[in-house]
Design an enzyme around this catalytic site. Structure first.
Site, PDB file in Angstrom:
ATOM      1  N   HIS A 101     -79.942   3.729 -37.478  1.00 19.24           N
ATOM      2  CA  HIS A 101     -79.709   4.827 -37.920  1.00 19.24           C
ATOM      3  C   HIS A 101     -80.899   5.955 -37.814  1.00 19.24           C
ATOM      4  O   HIS A 101     -81.232   6.712 -38.768  1.00 19.24           O
ATOM      5  CB  HIS A 101     -79.193   4.991 -39.534  1.00 19.24           C
ATOM      6  CG  HIS A 101     -78.392   6.022 -39.941  1.00 19.24           C
ATOM      7  ND1 HIS A 101     -77.181   5.749 -40.664  1.00 19.24           N
ATOM      8  CD2 HIS A 101     -78.143   7.432 -39.300  1.00 19.24           C
ATOM      9  CE1 HIS A 101     -76.447   7.116 -40.527  1.00 19.24           C
ATOM     10  NE2 HIS A 101     -77.135   8.137 -40.059  1.00 19.24           N
TER      11      HIS A 101
ATOM     12  N   THR B  88     -73.028   7.029 -32.553  1.00 15.37           N
ATOM     13  CA  THR B  88     -74.189   7.742 -33.270  1.00 15.37           C
ATOM     14  C   THR B  88     -73.533   8.557 -34.441  1.00 15.37           C
ATOM     15  O   THR B  88     -74.414   9.136 -35.221  1.00 15.37           O
ATOM     16  CB  THR B  88     -74.946   8.621 -32.582  1.00 15.37           C
ATOM     17  OG1 THR B  88     -74.314   9.751 -32.060  1.00 15.37           O
ATOM     18  CG2 THR B  88     -75.877   7.909 -31.362  1.00 15.37           C
ATOM     19  N   SER B  89     -72.293   8.105 -34.777  1.00 16.93           N
ATOM     20  CA  SER B  89     -71.630   9.036 -35.986  1.00 16.93           C
ATOM     21  C   SER B  89     -71.710   8.316 -37.437  1.00 16.93           C
ATOM     22  O   SER B  89     -72.560   8.483 -38.071  1.00 16.93           O
ATOM     23  CB  SER B  89     -70.398   9.412 -35.440  1.00 16.93           C
ATOM     24  OG  SER B  89     -69.901  10.662 -35.955  1.00 16.93           O
ATOM     25  N   ARG B  90     -70.651   7.394 -37.652  1.00 19.50           N
ATOM     26  CA  ARG B  90     -70.815   6.543 -38.690  1.00 19.50           C
ATOM     27  C   ARG B  90     -70.222   5.064 -38.328  1.00 19.50           C
ATOM     28  O   ARG B  90     -69.334   5.260 -37.592  1.00 19.50           O
ATOM     29  CB  ARG B  90     -69.894   7.193 -39.753  1.00 19.50           C
ATOM     30  CG  ARG B  90     -70.574   8.386 -40.548  1.00 19.50           C
ATOM     31  CD  ARG B  90     -71.545   8.021 -41.222  1.00 19.50           C
ATOM     32  NE  ARG B  90     -72.346   9.091 -42.151  1.00 19.50           N
ATOM     33  CZ  ARG B  90     -73.405   9.754 -41.657  1.00 19.50           C
ATOM     34  NH1 ARG B  90     -73.912   9.606 -40.409  1.00 19.50           N
ATOM     35  NH2 ARG B  90     -73.578  10.842 -42.315  1.00 19.50           N
TER      36      ARG B  90
ATOM     37  N   GLU C 254     -74.158  -1.168 -42.939  1.00 18.19           N
ATOM     38  CA  GLU C 254     -75.603  -0.863 -42.862  1.00 18.19           C
ATOM     39  C   GLU C 254     -76.255  -0.746 -44.257  1.00 18.19           C
ATOM     40  O   GLU C 254     -77.594  -0.978 -44.325  1.00 18.19           O
ATOM     41  CB  GLU C 254     -75.824   0.260 -41.981  1.00 18.19           C
ATOM     42  CG  GLU C 254     -75.312   1.535 -42.542  1.00 18.19           C
ATOM     43  CD  GLU C 254     -75.657   2.745 -41.589  1.00 18.19           C
ATOM     44  OE1 GLU C 254     -75.339   2.890 -40.511  1.00 18.19           O
ATOM     45  OE2 GLU C 254     -76.266   3.850 -41.951  1.00 18.19           O
TER      46      GLU C 254
ATOM     47  N   PRO D  54     -66.298  12.675 -37.718  1.00 18.65           N
ATOM     48  CA  PRO D  54     -66.605  12.583 -38.931  1.00 18.65           C
ATOM     49  C   PRO D  54     -66.050  11.237 -39.489  1.00 18.65           C
ATOM     50  O   PRO D  54     -64.878  10.841 -38.861  1.00 18.65           O
ATOM     51  CB  PRO D  54     -66.551  13.275 -39.931  1.00 18.65           C
ATOM     52  CG  PRO D  54     -65.581  14.173 -39.173  1.00 18.65           C
ATOM     53  CD  PRO D  54     -65.692  13.992 -37.604  1.00 18.65           C
TER      54      PRO D  54
ATOM     55  N   LYS E  72     -70.450  20.180 -33.381  1.00 22.86           N
ATOM     56  CA  LYS E  72     -71.950  20.593 -32.708  1.00 22.86           C
ATOM     57  C   LYS E  72     -72.602  19.695 -32.150  1.00 22.86           C
ATOM     58  O   LYS E  72     -73.216  19.892 -31.024  1.00 22.86           O
ATOM     59  CB  LYS E  72     -72.711  20.973 -34.088  1.00 22.86           C
ATOM     60  CG  LYS E  72     -72.060  22.099 -34.933  1.00 22.86           C
ATOM     61  CD  LYS E  72     -73.081  22.168 -36.315  1.00 22.86           C
ATOM     62  CE  LYS E  72     -72.523  21.274 -37.439  1.00 22.86           C
ATOM     63  NZ  LYS E  72     -71.270  21.463 -37.895  1.00 22.86           N
ATOM     64  N   ILE E  73     -72.571  18.377 -32.450  1.00 24.53           N
ATOM     65  CA  ILE E  73     -73.101  17.352 -31.636  1.00 24.53           C
ATOM     66  C   ILE E  73     -72.531  16.861 -30.306  1.00 24.53           C
ATOM     67  O   ILE E  73     -73.029  16.878 -29.276  1.00 24.53           O
ATOM     68  CB  ILE E  73     -73.507  15.824 -32.499  1.00 24.53           C
ATOM     69  CG1 ILE E  73     -74.138  16.251 -33.800  1.00 24.53           C
ATOM     70  CG2 ILE E  73     -74.249  14.818 -31.601  1.00 24.53           C
ATOM     71  CD1 ILE E  73     -74.514  15.370 -34.593  1.00 24.53           C
TER      72      ILE E  73
ATOM     73  N   ASP F  26     -76.091   3.240 -33.471  1.00 23.57           N
ATOM     74  CA  ASP F  26     -77.019   3.727 -34.216  1.00 23.57           C
ATOM     75  C   ASP F  26     -76.736   3.393 -35.758  1.00 23.57           C
ATOM     76  O   ASP F  26     -77.421   3.917 -36.718  1.00 23.57           O
ATOM     77  CB  ASP F  26     -77.531   5.214 -33.947  1.00 23.57           C
ATOM     78  CG  ASP F  26     -78.761   5.699 -34.688  1.00 23.57           C
ATOM     79  OD1 ASP F  26     -79.724   4.910 -34.958  1.00 23.57           O
ATOM     80  OD2 ASP F  26     -78.524   6.805 -35.524  1.00 23.57           O
TER      81      ASP F  26
END
Ligand code: NAI
Length: 332
Positions: A295, A232-234, A263, A206, A154-155, A258
């Site tokens: 994040h 910007t994922s993980r 984190e 993911p 989707k992203i 991000d």
């Protein structure tokens, strides 16, 4: 139905409170992150509502089950922090919000690219300080550059469209390619080609065992010299030590993140008056060509509306004995 909502921030309370009318739900908000030491707060609540850095490993799930919790409602898309097997064994269904705003995250990836490239954060600080010099602010045109999209869910799809709008050539890699994207002039290639040809590489897969540290010394060495890497994922998709090494060697030209491997306990907190005891993060922050946000890619009004609406619907479906496509852990 009583809900224990962990890791709450002011915006969570604002949004959830404004959507509660007529649901019959009662939310107990806890600032603390969920882990073994804080699980006891869930006592008396049937639902635990958790976020990205809450710990839902086996011992925490066992404790929640012991305390009478019946359901886990994640108010995020990723569920890498949940031991789904344990949740299944303890009979705790896990629901998530798979799609709340792919645009929010994709647009933030673009913000990182533009920031790193055109150095607006540095220019802003300079001008505020009365420094109107342009030295070391040179960027590059995005038009004509090759952008690699790793993960075209989707992203990734929205991100590809946005970068196409800048006039970039779009290369894609996904384990399950979406053939409809070829019609837009985008090209699926193998991972090696994606790494070798991209001026900018953005991660939209993911975090799972097979994708952990997918960006490592070997894959970084295949990237173009001076390329830009965006995540910007993980955080766990990148081996941070290897990325630092590539930055030091000037192999990697820019890094925009991000999310960060370690984190938990840092991102989402105001640690202004404290010493952040994370040398890796300190090294990353010292690079002029690294841009870090904590994040926040999901954080738009539209996304918060969707997160709240879908989380409450998941809880309501659970209460009514229904399941839906947002359930990721099926009780055994
Ligand atoms: P999605 O499930 O729609 O897409 C993921 C894509 O990755 C799929 O097309 C899948 O086929 C592909 N994929 C999975 N394993 C792969 C592998 N080993 N190699 C290549 N491709 C693989 O997910 P969506 O909604 O696009 O989100 C992507 C990630 O973004 C999430 O998993 C989450 O971690 C992250 N995220 C970050 C946010 C933030 O605020 N920074 C907010 C929301 C999501």
């Amino acid at each position: 139905m009583k809900i224990a909502l962990f890791s709450y921030k002011s915006y969570d309370k604002e949004w959830f409170d404004s959507h509660l009318a007529g649901t019959g739900f009662e939310i107990n908000y806890f600032r603390v992150e969920l882990d073994e030491s804080t699980a006891a707060y869930a006592q008396g609540n049937e639902v635990v509502c958790a976020f990205v850095n809450d710990d839902l490993s086996r011992p925490v799930i066992a404790r929640l089950s012991e305390l009478g919790v019946k359901m886990i409602a994640l108010r995020c898309a990723g569920f890498n922090n949940v031991d789904l097997e344990a949740a299944g064994e303890y009979g705790l269904p896990v629901f998530r919000v798979p799609e709340y705003s792919p645009h929010a995250v994709a647009e933030h990836a673009v913000a990182l690219i533009l920031g790193l490239n055109r150095k607006t954060h540095k220019a802003y600080n300079r001008v505020r300080d009365g420094n109107f010099s342009l030295s070391r602010l040179i960027g590059f045109n995005l038009h004509g550059k090759t952008v690699g999209v790793l993960g075209t869910g989707k992203i990734g799809k929205v991100f590809a469209d946005l970068m196409h709008g800048f006039g970039c050539n779009i290369l894609l890699y996904d384990k399950f390619p979406d053939t409809s994207l070829a019609k837009k002039g985008y090209q699926y290639v193998d991972l090696g080609t994606l790494l070798k040809q991209s001026d900018i590489l953005s991660l939209h897969i993911p975090l799972m065992a097979e994708t952990a540290h997918i960006i490592n010394r070997a894959t970084l060495s295949m990237m173009k010299d001076n390329a830009m890497l965006i995540n910007t994922s993980r955080g766990g998709l990148i081996n941070t030590e290897h990325a630092i090494d590539a930055l030091r060697k000037k192999k990697l030209g820019y890094l925009g993140i991000d999310v960060y491997e370690q984190e938990e306990g840092v991102f989402f907190h105001n640690l202004q008056e404290q010493i952040v005891d994370d040398e890796t993060l300190a090294i990353l922050m010292s690079f002029p060509n690294v841009l870090i946000t904590a994040h926040q890619a999901f954080l738009t009004r539209e996304a918060l509306d969707e997160i709240t609406r879908i989380t409450l619907k998941n809880i309501s479906d659970f209460q009514n004995g229904l399941t839906n496509e947002n359930q990721v852990g099926a009780p055994k």
